[in-house]
Design a protein around this motif. Structure first.
Motif, PDB file in Angstrom:
ATOM      1  N   MET A   1      -4.399   2.194  -4.824  1.00 38.89           N
ATOM      2  CA  MET A   1      -4.886   1.051  -4.067  1.00 38.89           C
ATOM      3  C   MET A   1      -4.032  -0.180  -4.373  1.00 38.89           C
ATOM      4  O   MET A   1      -3.677  -0.399  -5.518  1.00 38.89           O
ATOM      5  CB  MET A   1      -6.348   0.781  -4.447  1.00 38.89           C
ATOM      6  N   LEU A   2      -3.711  -0.944  -3.324  1.00 35.80           N
ATOM      7  CA  LEU A   2      -2.994  -2.190  -3.565  1.00 35.80           C
ATOM      8  C   LEU A   2      -4.025  -3.302  -3.783  1.00 35.80           C
ATOM      9  O   LEU A   2      -4.983  -3.421  -3.022  1.00 35.80           O
ATOM     10  CB  LEU A   2      -2.116  -2.559  -2.365  1.00 35.80           C
ATOM     11  N   ILE A   4      -4.895  -6.436  -3.017  1.00 39.30           N
ATOM     12  CA  ILE A   4      -4.577  -7.547  -2.121  1.00 39.30           C
ATOM     13  C   ILE A   4      -5.875  -8.224  -1.678  1.00 39.30           C
ATOM     14  O   ILE A   4      -6.962  -7.667  -1.871  1.00 39.30           O
ATOM     15  CB  ILE A   4      -3.788  -7.071  -0.875  1.00 39.30           C
ATOM     16  N   LYS A   5      -5.715  -9.391  -1.071  1.00 41.39           N
ATOM     17  CA  LYS A   5      -6.922 -10.136  -0.672  1.00 41.39           C
ATOM     18  C   LYS A   5      -7.322  -9.846   0.759  1.00 41.39           C
ATOM     19  O   LYS A   5      -8.485  -9.865   1.108  1.00 41.39           O
ATOM     20  CB  LYS A   5      -6.677 -11.637  -0.842  1.00 41.39           C
ATOM     21  N   TYR A   7      -6.288  -7.704   4.714  1.00 46.63           N
ATOM     22  CA  TYR A   7      -5.511  -6.814   5.576  1.00 46.63           C
ATOM     23  C   TYR A   7      -5.709  -7.343   6.984  1.00 46.63           C
ATOM     24  O   TYR A   7      -6.822  -7.315   7.526  1.00 46.63           O
ATOM     25  CB  TYR A   7      -6.048  -5.381   5.457  1.00 46.63           C
ATOM     26  N   GLY A  31       3.421   2.480   6.780  1.00 45.74           N
ATOM     27  CA  GLY A  31       2.814   2.344   5.461  1.00 45.74           C
ATOM     28  C   GLY A  31       3.465   3.187   4.372  1.00 45.74           C
ATOM     29  O   GLY A  31       3.114   3.066   3.195  1.00 45.74           O
ATOM     30  N   LEU A  32       4.418   4.031   4.731  1.00 44.48           N
ATOM     31  CA  LEU A  32       4.995   4.960   3.745  1.00 44.48           C
ATOM     32  C   LEU A  32       5.631   4.239   2.566  1.00 44.48           C
ATOM     33  O   LEU A  32       5.518   4.675   1.425  1.00 44.48           O
ATOM     34  CB  LEU A  32       6.042   5.851   4.417  1.00 44.48           C
ATOM     35  N   ALA A  34       5.331   0.628   2.267  1.00 45.75           N
ATOM     36  CA  ALA A  34       4.445  -0.496   1.925  1.00 45.75           C
ATOM     37  C   ALA A  34       3.344  -0.070   0.944  1.00 45.75           C
ATOM     38  O   ALA A  34       3.015  -0.810   0.017  1.00 45.75           O
ATOM     39  CB  ALA A  34       3.844  -1.079   3.195  1.00 45.75           C
ATOM     40  N   ALA A  35       2.805   1.158   1.122  1.00 47.70           N
ATOM     41  CA  ALA A  35       1.686   1.587   0.282  1.00 47.70           C
ATOM     42  C   ALA A  35       2.094   1.896  -1.150  1.00 47.70           C
ATOM     43  O   ALA A  35       1.247   2.027  -2.020  1.00 47.70           O
ATOM     44  CB  ALA A  35       1.015   2.814   0.908  1.00 47.70           C
ATOM     45  N   GLN A  36       3.394   2.025  -1.385  1.00 44.11           N
ATOM     46  CA  GLN A  36       3.807   2.349  -2.757  1.00 44.11           C
ATOM     47  C   GLN A  36       4.443   1.166  -3.472  1.00 44.11           C
ATOM     48  O   GLN A  36       4.799   1.271  -4.635  1.00 44.11           O
ATOM     49  CB  GLN A  36       4.768   3.524  -2.751  1.00 44.11           C
ATOM     50  N   LEU A  45      -1.538  -7.907   3.705  1.00 46.91           N
ATOM     51  CA  LEU A  45      -0.749  -7.021   4.559  1.00 46.91           C
ATOM     52  C   LEU A  45      -1.007  -7.417   5.999  1.00 46.91           C
ATOM     53  O   LEU A  45      -2.153  -7.699   6.377  1.00 46.91           O
ATOM     54  CB  LEU A  45      -1.154  -5.567   4.343  1.00 46.91           C
ATOM     55  N   ASP A  47      -0.664  -5.868   9.612  1.00 46.51           N
ATOM     56  CA  ASP A  47      -0.449  -4.587  10.306  1.00 46.51           C
ATOM     57  C   ASP A  47       0.195  -4.841  11.669  1.00 46.51           C
ATOM     58  O   ASP A  47      -0.392  -5.503  12.533  1.00 46.51           O
ATOM     59  CB  ASP A  47      -1.803  -3.875  10.472  1.00 46.51           C
TER      60      ASP A  47
ATOM     61  N   MET B   1     -13.875  -5.697   3.318  1.00 42.91           N
ATOM     62  CA  MET B   1     -13.856  -5.717   4.776  1.00 42.91           C
ATOM     63  C   MET B   1     -14.561  -4.473   5.300  1.00 42.91           C
ATOM     64  O   MET B   1     -14.698  -3.474   4.589  1.00 42.91           O
ATOM     65  CB  MET B   1     -12.409  -5.791   5.297  1.00 42.91           C
ATOM     66  N   PRO B  18      -9.423  -4.275   0.948  1.00 46.62           N
ATOM     67  CA  PRO B  18      -8.348  -4.378   1.949  1.00 46.62           C
ATOM     68  C   PRO B  18      -7.136  -3.493   1.652  1.00 46.62           C
ATOM     69  O   PRO B  18      -6.473  -3.026   2.564  1.00 46.62           O
ATOM     70  CB  PRO B  18      -7.959  -5.853   1.924  1.00 46.62           C
ATOM     71  N   GLY B  19      -6.877  -3.230   0.363  1.00 47.45           N
ATOM     72  CA  GLY B  19      -5.687  -2.422   0.024  1.00 47.45           C
ATOM     73  C   GLY B  19      -6.018  -0.970  -0.268  1.00 47.45           C
ATOM     74  O   GLY B  19      -5.204  -0.247  -0.843  1.00 47.45           O
ATOM     75  N   LEU B  21      -6.655   2.991   0.007  1.00 44.40           N
ATOM     76  CA  LEU B  21      -5.948   4.063   0.711  1.00 44.40           C
ATOM     77  C   LEU B  21      -6.942   5.116   1.186  1.00 44.40           C
ATOM     78  O   LEU B  21      -7.991   5.338   0.557  1.00 44.40           O
ATOM     79  CB  LEU B  21      -4.899   4.694  -0.210  1.00 44.40           C
ATOM     80  N   GLU B  24      -8.504   7.660  -1.125  1.00 50.13           N
ATOM     81  CA  GLU B  24      -9.545   7.129  -2.019  1.00 50.13           C
ATOM     82  C   GLU B  24     -10.872   7.013  -1.269  1.00 50.13           C
ATOM     83  O   GLU B  24     -11.926   7.396  -1.778  1.00 50.13           O
ATOM     84  CB  GLU B  24      -9.120   5.750  -2.536  1.00 50.13           C
ATOM     85  N   ARG B  59      -0.799   7.574   1.726  1.00 48.01           N
ATOM     86  CA  ARG B  59       0.045   6.464   2.180  1.00 48.01           C
ATOM     87  C   ARG B  59      -0.531   5.800   3.439  1.00 48.01           C
ATOM     88  O   ARG B  59       0.175   5.062   4.114  1.00 48.01           O
ATOM     89  CB  ARG B  59       1.463   6.958   2.478  1.00 48.01           C
ATOM     90  N   PHE B  61      -3.343   3.293   4.897  1.00 50.63           N
ATOM     91  CA  PHE B  61      -4.362   2.301   4.523  1.00 50.63           C
ATOM     92  C   PHE B  61      -5.631   2.576   5.316  1.00 50.63           C
ATOM     93  O   PHE B  61      -5.577   2.785   6.536  1.00 50.63           O
ATOM     94  CB  PHE B  61      -3.851   0.879   4.803  1.00 50.63           C
TER      95      PHE B  61
END
Ligand code: FAD
Lengths: 274, 166
Positions: A1-2, A4-5, A7, A31-32, A34-36, A45, A47, B1, B18-19, B21, B24, B59, B61
């Motif tokens: 999980m990133l 972040i505040k 999306y 996202g390939l 960006a997600a890592q 992020l 989109d 969200m 928001p982040g 995946l 998860e 990968r 979101f």
């Protein structure tokens, strides 16, 4: 999980650019990558998929929306029938089915990855990139790559339609590995002599680059009888480096070998007998 | 969200980070067949169908699947009856430890929807992102060829006679 505040899912390109211009923002399409990314200060992020931009439009130049997936690119009937099925053939060797279903054309170019096959393929076809930075601009992919900026939104790639012979060679340790080196060539022939030619080497491990010394050497030459000399020249002029995949010396030899393979493939396709 | 999406035809309306995946979120919702494995987008064990196409949930979101449809392996067996792909994998001995199999089924089902009569080469190309450390792939390829034939035959049988095949 990133961590972040927010999306964000913008509805217009202007809105997307505004959101992307806020500090600590990152665009995401497939996202390939960006997600890592492990960017601790990343807050949001943006989109880009919500903007559409995923169509492939026919014309004297083919317009490929930045959000078109590699699968769409691979299966598109306009592209499949062009240049002897070149685009379908090369796209199917990129990543896996799942990766091609996610990776977008824009995302494959924007990150300016050294080992990108996509960049080599579009550079050898002398494609143009359309991008937005408050206004729309169009430039060659080669110039886009040289320009160090990363904050623009790529909106489309313009692929010229022509009848050139094309070949793409990739050396990787497995079918699903990234390239140790890749090479693309596009040329037109007149009475078995090379008229126009573009040669690009990528995954050097630096980003794809045209090799103009070899292009200039080959212009006006007989395709079949200049293969060995061109390969030797390639080995001496190509700019390569060393990383965990291969040494510079190994990459030089590989560049020569891949050029030979690509030129022989074109001889075969164009009916020139050896 | 807040996001809304369907998993195996069941609607979920949930709060996410928001982040977050997709792998998860799906595992949190109880879809444990979706494996959190390599984390480098290389093994394919987290594959799910997104609007019919196989993607890597490690990968993807979750925020990006708002309004979309997901399928995991559970979607393909109906009331305890295994799908042609699942049956063929069992019959051909193509399942050993089983870890990669849910994702393999998800990908193979998509392949056969796109291409009902694939060659062995086409199967290999389509499935090269689904790694298996046990079987060596030969039995899996045979199973998918067999499932493709079974699906083609059952599609060509008049509706009233389909029971005879199972
Ligand atoms: C396991 C694996 C194997 C791979 N194998 C290959 C291979 O063989 N050959 C090859 O060429 N590639 C390969 N790739 C790379 C893959 O093609 C890229 O990861 C992919 O193309 C990125 O596209 P994306 O749409 O997912 O981008 P994202 O991850 O969404 O974005 C990538 C970057 O570009 C930016 N961005 C995205 N879209 C835009 C846009 N329209 N305008 C401006 N900026 C944008 C984002 O901010 C981000 O920084 C592989 C990747 C993986 C994970």
């Amino acid at each position: 999980m990133l961590k972040i505040k927010e999306y964000l899912r913008p509805e217009t390109i202007e809105e997307a650019y505004e959101m992307g211009s806020l500090p600590n923002s990152l665009y995401v399409s497939g996202g390939l990558i960006a997600a890592q990314l492990k960017i601790s200060r990343l807050e949001r992020l943006v989109d880009l998929k919500t903007l559409g931009m995923d169509e492939i439009e026919d014309g004297s130049i083919v317009k490929i929306g930045a959000n078109a997936k590699l699968t769409t690119f691979m299966n598109n009937p306009i592209l499949s029938s062009q240049n002897n099925g070149f685009f379908k053939e090369v796209a199917k060797d990129i990543g896996s089915t799942q990766i091609r279903n996610m990776a977008t054309i824009g995302g494959s170019i924007a990150f300016k990855l050294g080992w990108s096959d996509v960049i080599t393929i579009f550079m050898v076809t002398e494609s143009q990139v359309e991008f937005y930075d408050g206004n729309f601009h169009k430039t060659t992919l080669e110039n886009f790559i040289k320009d160090g900026k990363r904050d623009q939104i790529i909106t489309a790639v313009y692929l010229p339609k022509n009848t050139k012979f094309m070949a793409f060679e990739k050396f990787a340790k497995s079918t699903f590995d990234i390239a140790t080196l890749n090479l693309g060539i596009a040329l037109s022939l007149e009475n078995e002599l090379i008229k126009e030619i573009t040669i690009v080497v990528g995954s050097r491990p630096m980003i794809s680059e045209r090799v103009r010394e070899v292009e200039d050497f080959l212009k006006g030459k007989d395709l079949l009888n200049s293969i060995d000399k061109a390969a030797n020249l390639m080995e001496s002029v190509v700019k390569v480096g060393t990383d965990m995949r291969a040494s510079a010396e190994y990459r030089k030899a590989l560049a020569g070998a891949l050029l030979k393979k690509a030129m022989r493939r074109i001889c075969y396709e164009s009916g020139i007998q050896g | 969200m807040k996001v809304e999406f369907k998993v195996n035809d069941r609607k979920h309306s949930i709060e996410i980070e928001p982040g977050e995946l997709l792998v998860e979120t799906l595992r949190r919702l109880g879809y444990k067949s979706v494996k959190h494995a390599c984390d480098t987008a290389s093994c394919g064990a987290c594959s799910v169908q997104l609007d019919g196409n196989p993607v890597l949930s490690c990968r993807t979101f979750t925020a990006a699947v708002d309004g979309h449809e997901i399928k995991t392996v559970e979607a393909f067996s109906k009331e305890g009856e295994l799908s042609a792909v699942q049956k063929a994998l069992v019959e051909e001995g193509a399942v050993q430890c089983g870890f990669c199999i849910p994702a393999l089924v998800v990908t193979a089902e998509a392949l056969l929807n796109e291409n009902p009569n694939p060659t062995e080469e086409e199967i290999k190309t389509y499935l090269n992102g689904n790694l298996c450390r046990c079987t060596g792939y030969v039995s899996q390829n045979h199973a998918i060829m067999k499932a493709a034939e079974l699906r083609r035959n059952s599609a060509s049988v008049p509706a009233g006679n389909q029971g005879e095949l199972s």
